[in-house]
Design an enzyme around this catalytic site. Sequence first.
Site, PDB file in Angstrom:
ATOM      1  N   CYS A 213     -19.606  -3.294   2.838  1.00 19.74           N
ATOM      2  CA  CYS A 213     -19.702  -3.940   1.522  1.00 19.74           C
ATOM      3  C   CYS A 213     -19.075  -5.324   1.514  1.00 19.74           C
ATOM      4  O   CYS A 213     -19.436  -6.177   0.694  1.00 19.74           O
ATOM      5  CB  CYS A 213     -19.086  -3.061   0.437  1.00 19.74           C
ATOM      6  SG  CYS A 213     -17.302  -2.866   0.517  1.00 19.74           S
TER       7      CYS A 213
ATOM      8  N   CYS B 203     -16.857   7.303   0.192  1.00 18.28           N
ATOM      9  CA  CYS B 203     -16.682   6.073   0.969  1.00 18.28           C
ATOM     10  C   CYS B 203     -16.424   6.388   2.440  1.00 18.28           C
ATOM     11  O   CYS B 203     -15.625   7.265   2.777  1.00 18.28           O
ATOM     12  CB  CYS B 203     -15.511   5.278   0.382  1.00 18.28           C
ATOM     13  SG  CYS B 203     -15.149   3.751   1.272  1.00 18.28           S
TER      14      CYS B 203
ATOM     15  N   CYS C 106     -24.376  -0.079   0.633  1.00 17.13           N
ATOM     16  CA  CYS C 106     -23.482   1.055   0.878  1.00 17.13           C
ATOM     17  C   CYS C 106     -24.282   2.267   1.345  1.00 17.13           C
ATOM     18  O   CYS C 106     -25.094   2.809   0.589  1.00 17.13           O
ATOM     19  CB  CYS C 106     -22.696   1.389  -0.386  1.00 17.13           C
ATOM     20  SG  CYS C 106     -21.564   2.791  -0.175  1.00 17.13           S
TER      21      CYS C 106
ATOM     22  N   CYS D 235     -23.571  -5.543  -2.172  1.00 19.36           N
ATOM     23  CA  CYS D 235     -22.628  -4.515  -1.727  1.00 19.36           C
ATOM     24  C   CYS D 235     -23.103  -3.130  -2.142  1.00 19.36           C
ATOM     25  O   CYS D 235     -23.026  -2.165  -1.363  1.00 19.36           O
ATOM     26  CB  CYS D 235     -21.229  -4.801  -2.264  1.00 19.36           C
ATOM     27  SG  CYS D 235     -21.103  -4.909  -4.069  1.00 19.36           S
TER      28      CYS D 235
ATOM     29  N   ASP E 290       0.811  -1.228   0.000  1.00 18.64           N
ATOM     30  CA  ASP E 290       0.000   0.000   0.000  1.00 18.64           C
ATOM     31  C   ASP E 290       0.840   1.273   0.000  1.00 18.64           C
ATOM     32  O   ASP E 290       0.338   2.335   0.386  1.00 18.64           O
ATOM     33  CB  ASP E 290      -0.940   0.047   1.218  1.00 18.64           C
ATOM     34  CG  ASP E 290      -2.015  -1.010   1.175  1.00 18.64           C
ATOM     35  OD1 ASP E 290      -2.221  -1.594   0.104  1.00 18.64           O
ATOM     36  OD2 ASP E 290      -2.650  -1.245   2.222  1.00 18.64           O
TER      37      ASP E 290
ATOM     38  N   CYS F 293     -25.596 -10.503  -8.340  1.00 19.76           N
ATOM     39  CA  CYS F 293     -25.656 -10.002  -6.963  1.00 19.76           C
ATOM     40  C   CYS F 293     -25.282  -8.520  -6.907  1.00 19.76           C
ATOM     41  O   CYS F 293     -24.308  -8.081  -7.520  1.00 19.76           O
ATOM     42  CB  CYS F 293     -24.711 -10.807  -6.083  1.00 19.76           C
ATOM     43  SG  CYS F 293     -24.648 -10.244  -4.358  1.00 19.76           S
TER      44      CYS F 293
ATOM     45  N   CYS G 180     -21.177  -9.434   1.607  1.00 20.54           N
ATOM     46  CA  CYS G 180     -20.805 -10.218   0.430  1.00 20.54           C
ATOM     47  C   CYS G 180     -20.983 -11.714   0.678  1.00 20.54           C
ATOM     48  O   CYS G 180     -20.417 -12.263   1.629  1.00 20.54           O
ATOM     49  CB  CYS G 180     -19.359  -9.925   0.045  1.00 20.54           C
ATOM     50  SG  CYS G 180     -18.771 -10.886  -1.376  1.00 20.54           S
TER      51      CYS G 180
ATOM     52  N   CYS H 228     -14.652   1.103   7.196  1.00 27.44           N
ATOM     53  CA  CYS H 228     -15.995   0.551   7.005  1.00 27.44           C
ATOM     54  C   CYS H 228     -15.874  -0.822   6.361  1.00 27.44           C
ATOM     55  O   CYS H 228     -15.085  -1.009   5.436  1.00 27.44           O
ATOM     56  CB  CYS H 228     -16.818   1.485   6.116  1.00 27.44           C
ATOM     57  SG  CYS H 228     -18.517   0.920   5.831  1.00 27.44           S
TER      58      CYS H 228
END
Length: 427
Positions: free
Chosen positions: A312, A282, A266, A262, A171, A259, A316, A309
């Site tokens: 989502c 978000c 949200c 998610c 990251d 599907c 799933c 958060c």
Amino acid sequence: MIENRSIFDDVAALAAEAGFDAGGIAAVPEPGSAADYKELRNFAPWIEAGRAGEMEYLKRRDDAGQLVRSSLRTALPWARSVIVCAVNYNSDAPRSIHAAEEGAGWIARYAWTGQPDFSSGSDVESEEGGDLRPSDYHKVVLERLRDLEGRLRASIAAAGGGDFETRCYVDTGPVVERVYAKYAGVGWIGKNTCILNERLGSWLFLGVIVTSLDLGQWADSGITYARAGSESWNDSAAGAEAATGGRHSVVAADRCGSCTRCIDACPTDALREPYKMDASLCISYLTIEKRGEIAEPLRGLMGRQVFGCDICQDVCPWNRKAPIGADPKLRVRQELVNPALEWLASLDDSGFAAAFHGSPVKRTKLAGMRRNVAIAMGNSGLRRYLPQLEAWGGSDDAVLAETAAWAAAQIGKVAPSLSKTAAALAE
């Protein structure tokens, strides 16, 4: 010259030895070429549409004006392949969509991690986790990437190969990890924009090793592997082939189907349509990356989220049977699961540092945490928080004072934060 097969074999075996749960190799296409990944071609329009919010590091450009993250070869001209590895951090603990005690906040699952703290005097690792000190997945995964990097270099040198360039990132580099994870076979990019692995779900930390190893001819093929005793995320035949170093197509089929759980769940409509995230909306962005005031229309939608958060991912279906991670350095710090808002509000500088030094939560800083807690208190509708909010209303921190005044005015109102989630789960 080292044959590609020996490189694929080595990566498969050495990555598993280094402690990873899934992984593979993706090529780094020439920017603008026919082989360039469509997701990277969409990166510039996404930035230009303002979807990155205030995350300036995503907008960084080189001297020629090109977005650094639009292609690895923009930042690292020598890059030819990316080794992508994943660690499962799923835990046997409640989810944000489950009922919780009144006044509980929510810290994202990935930030719960801790490891045994032997400095406390205990020399035995308790089955319950014992005394845990915060651990940061960035450091945990990076350590394993460097282990893999060293093993790979030694293996290739022993086979008579020459030197090559590498960079390890978790990251932190100019890499859109999920794109390379997709083409390395780690999983598909779901409608919530997370990497989804058929066997492991989406609770995955990703790390990459960018290399100058020329694997460009394998743009659509590579390796996958499974750790000993586990099934591959592909079918059993593919898993057996992968475990022995075989090569096969690694771009996993998109299994989201029809599907839309998610998207439906949200709260802030950050998932505007399948596979497209407006990060500026978000809740993870708002509670972690956003500095200063959060727009009023979004506050009431944030519910009890105080850091990140998980909604989502919590809704799933692929995460329903995802295996529980057993990583000793990524255990659950129980005090961070449904943490009491009163406790979080009570932390001063030293308390915040003690609780979160070495933890991803440190990124939001104490000021950001207080702002987020104030919003969660307002959304709770609980009058017992009024004294705290009134105290914060007189703070020298203008953002906290304004947010606390808003939150105090919210007390007694119906909080809409999880209404969409509840509707999605009721289907």
